[in-house]
Design a protein around this motif. Structure first.
Motif: not given
Length: 750
Positions: A355-370, A408-419
């Protein structure tokens, strides 16, 4: 046409009579030639349905006569060089559907190698690509539904029928590893004819081929058939829109009960989401069963698929123009399951990694806008999952939680201090991080490269373990200078070991949690064995959780057949009664007089109270219990045997007086009570709390009818002690200790 059918009927009857009665080989040969001409006749375009059915009935009767002929009959009268040619000509000239069904039925009707003259004919029938005509004929609108069902059964079960009937005489062509690839090639040829007829402007149907594909796949031969179909269809659909429509219709017409086998097989056999999109089309949006398989079962229920299959499936969902919202919904489902605390505790680690791999694959396929549109929801789901995973005792689960949170923090731009976490980098964490970037199309031609670290070294000659994780590398930058003057010395965890299944928790709260959620025999047994020692070593904690722990132990069942279960549980309850005396004794006394307890449970309560009273009455024994360091706990006093020879007169007199009187007051005692073989009994704190609880109003009769099959022991608050004392020697000790404790301040009698 009626005259032609009548003439054919006369010729067929004459040929059958000749085969049955003639002894001349020339006449039999001429009769077979006439039979072949009759079988080769077809109905005209202007013929009616009745005429076509009559002609098919004639052909079927003649073929059955030829197939049922014994080997020692008229066949031996034919010349050896003409025997097979004449028979083959008759069967190959007939309708493929009738010839195939007749030969298969003839083989199935005989056993031990019978029907031998039909076996080589059927083998030649398959080798000469007559199956293509059979598939096309079965797909015509004129073929009845019952005939289609019979054909489906005979075609898919031919290897089983031949193996059961022919046994050692079975032909290699009928083996499953040879027959099903041949059937897949015949299906491709039939699809080619359908494609040509569509090019010519004629109507065609692929429904029979869809049913055949579904039935073959559901029988377990999906990999064998689709390994032949998928590569060829992938090439044909690359530049031809008609072939794409044929493939889409081929999958859409599969019956609902066989849809899962077909869709799952196509996903596993396809290389690349682009090819999968050309073969399946929008089946995920048109068919509910396919949607459930592709968006739920493949991702949340199954976890044995390879990473390339996972990338293939999620890439297909991302390529669908109308399926973008579907991919976002899939990501939310994955994060919800990933953050479920029960899933972290009860799911296998392999499924959590999947499931962790599936989440990261989805994060890579979705655009930054989505991702930005759902930033708040994704963050909340991720933080919930990280919280429960960081609390896990398995290092692999904690690492997966850290890696996914960072992605997730890197892909959604969590702010100046990502996880950013510190963890030991390994092959699995590197693979999960690499899945955030979409896979290039050129890499689908070859199997995915596995991430291995054997022999991998940096330019400086250090191994990856020496280099450290990304979190450790970043600490060497400018931000780490802020903590350079930190005086805190990190705790040395080099000797730390992972908590195994057979080890007990170090604290009583952990023991309580293990006993409440007993799932492992080794963990539960180790906890029970170490519980008494934990209680005696930490009396303050035992007083806090003593009553609740006693409640759990009283109702605990021996689910795993633990050796010495009753003794270990009794010792733990005695230790709790000695350590936290007042609340534990009050609880046990109240439960003793409660309903819905069996006689064995009440006797167990009495034994615990008696042993606790003995230990409280003997200071020396109590000191020994406190100094015990063994795993099983300290030695505990056992209930002595009833006095037989020379009982103590003072003790016996007091106990008999207590048994006979019904008052709740004790007379003044002048002598100390002495147990047999022991010193003076001291007053313990449990004496005032042993006895039936006070009731503010007179006891009322129990109006609740007993449950069927249940045995209840009613011990009301007003029950005289002499009735309770019939349970044995344990009650006598409890009463004696309770009397001594009330020697100076008279109290209630137990």
């Amino acid at each position: 046409m009626d005259t032609d059918v009548a003439e054919l009927g006369g010729l067929v009857r004459q040929a059958v009579a000749t085969l049955s009665s003639s002894d001349d080989g020339a006449e039999i040969a001429s009769a077979l030639v006439v039979a072949r001409q009759c079988l080769g006749s077809v109905a005209g375009k202007g013929s009616s349905g009745r005429e076509r059915r009559a002609l098919a009935t004639l052909h079927a009767g003649l073929l059955q006569t030829l197939a049922a002929s014994p080997t020692g009959g008229w066949l031996r009268l034919l010349p050896a060089d003409q025997r097979l040619d004449l028979l083959h000509g008759c069967f190959l000239a007939a309708s493929p559907r009738l010839a195939f069904l007749t030969m298969v039925d003839a083989i199935a009707a005989h056993s031990g190698g019978g029907g031998g003259h039909c076996v080589p004919i059927l083998e030649q029938f398959l080798q000469e690509e007559r199956m293509v005509r059979l598939l096309c004929e079965a797909g015509d609108a004129e073929t009845l539904l019952a005939d289609r069902e019979v054909l489906l059964t005979r075609i898919t079960a031919l290897p089983d029928h031949s193996a059961n009937k022919l046994q050692h005489a079975n032909r290699p062509l009928f083996y499953p590893e040879n027959y099903y690839p041949l059937l897949a090639r015949e299906m491709l040829a039939a699809l080619g004819r359908i494609h040509q007829s569509l090019r010519d402007g004629s109507d065609s149907s692929v429904s029979f081929l869809s049913q055949l594909l579904g039935k073959v796949c559901v029988q377990g031969h999906s990999d064998t058939v689709l390994q032949v179909l998928v590569p060829r269809l992938a090439l044909l659909t690359q530049s031809d829109g008609v072939w794409q429509r044929i493939c889409w219709r081929l999958v859409e017409d599969v019956p609902e009960r066989w849809m899962e086998s077909v869709v799952a097989g196509v996903v596993r056999a396809t290389a690349g989401p682009e090819v999968l999109s050309r073969l399946l089309g929008s089946i995920v949006l048109k068919n509910k069963k396919a949607e459930f398989v592709l968006t739920h079962k493949f991702l949340l229920l199954q976890y044995h698929h390879k990473t390339c299959v996972l990338q293939n499936l999620l890439g297909y969902l991302a390529r669908e123009k109308s399926g973008r919202c579907l991919l976002e919904e899939v990501l939310r489902r994955l994060l919800t399951a990933w953050g479920c605390r029960a899933s972290v505790r009860h799911s296998p680690v392999e499924q959590q990694a999947y499931i962790s791999k599936a989440i990261t694959v989805c994060l890579g396929l979705l655009s930054p806008t989505q991702l930005e549109e759902q930033r708040t929801e994704l963050l909340s789901l991720t933080l919930a999952g990280v919280e429960c995973r960081l609390g896990s005792s398995l290092p692999r689960v904690r690492r997966l939680g850290m890696v996914v949170a960072e992605c997730v923090s890197d892909r959604i731009n969590a702010g100046p201090h990502p996880l950013n976490f510190q963890y030991e980098d390994d092959d699995e964490t590197r693979e999960v991080r690499s899945l955030c970037s979409p896979r290039p199309p050129s890499s689908w031609e070859s199997p995915p490269q596995s991430h291995r670290s054997e022999g991998l070294q940096t330019d400086s000659g250090e191994t990856p373990a020496d280099v450290g994780s990304p979190g450790q590398t970043e600490q060497s930058g400018p931000e780490s200078e802020l903590d350079s003057d930190d005086e805190l010395v990190p705790y040395d965890l080099s000797g730390d070991s992972e908590l195994g299944e057979g080890s007990a928790p170090a604290y009583l709260t952990g023991c309580l949690e293990v006993l409440l959620n007993l799932e492992s025999a080794g963990r539960g047994g180790a906890t029970l064995n170490a519980l008494e020692r934990r209680v005696r070593r930490n009396p303050s904690a035992a007083r806090e959780v003593g009553e609740e722990l006693t409640k759990v132990l009283l109702h605990l069942e021996d689910r795993f057949a633990t050796p010495g279960f009753e003794g270990v549980r009794q010792q733990a309850m005695v230790a709790l009664a000695v350590t936290g005396t007042v609340p534990v004794v009050q609880y046990l006394t109240a439960e003793f007089y409660a309903v819905n307890y069996s006689l064995s449970q009440r006797l167990h309560i009495l034994d615990v109270l008696a042993l606790a009273a003995q230990e409280l009455a003997d200071p020396g024994l109590r000191a020994k219990g406190g100094d015990s360091t063994g795993e099983g706990g300290s030695p505990h006093p056992q209930l002595p045997d009833p006095p037989s020879a020379d009982p103590s007169p003072g003790w016996r007199q007091i106990v008999e007086q207590r048994l006979q009187s019904k008052t709740r007051r004790l007379s003044k005692a002048t002598d100390c009570v002495r147990l047999p073989g022991r010193g003076a009994v001291g007053a313990g704190p449990a004496g005032a709390h042993v006895g039936p609880p006070r009731v503010p109003r007179p006891a009322r009769p129990d109006r609740h009818p007993p449950r069927q099959g249940a045995v209840r022991l009613h011990l009301g608050p007003s029950l005289p002690p002499r009735h309770v004392c019939a349970t044995g020697n344990a009650v006598r000790h409890v009463l004696a200790v309770a009397e001594c404790s009330q020697r100076q301040a008279p109290g209630r009698c137990s």
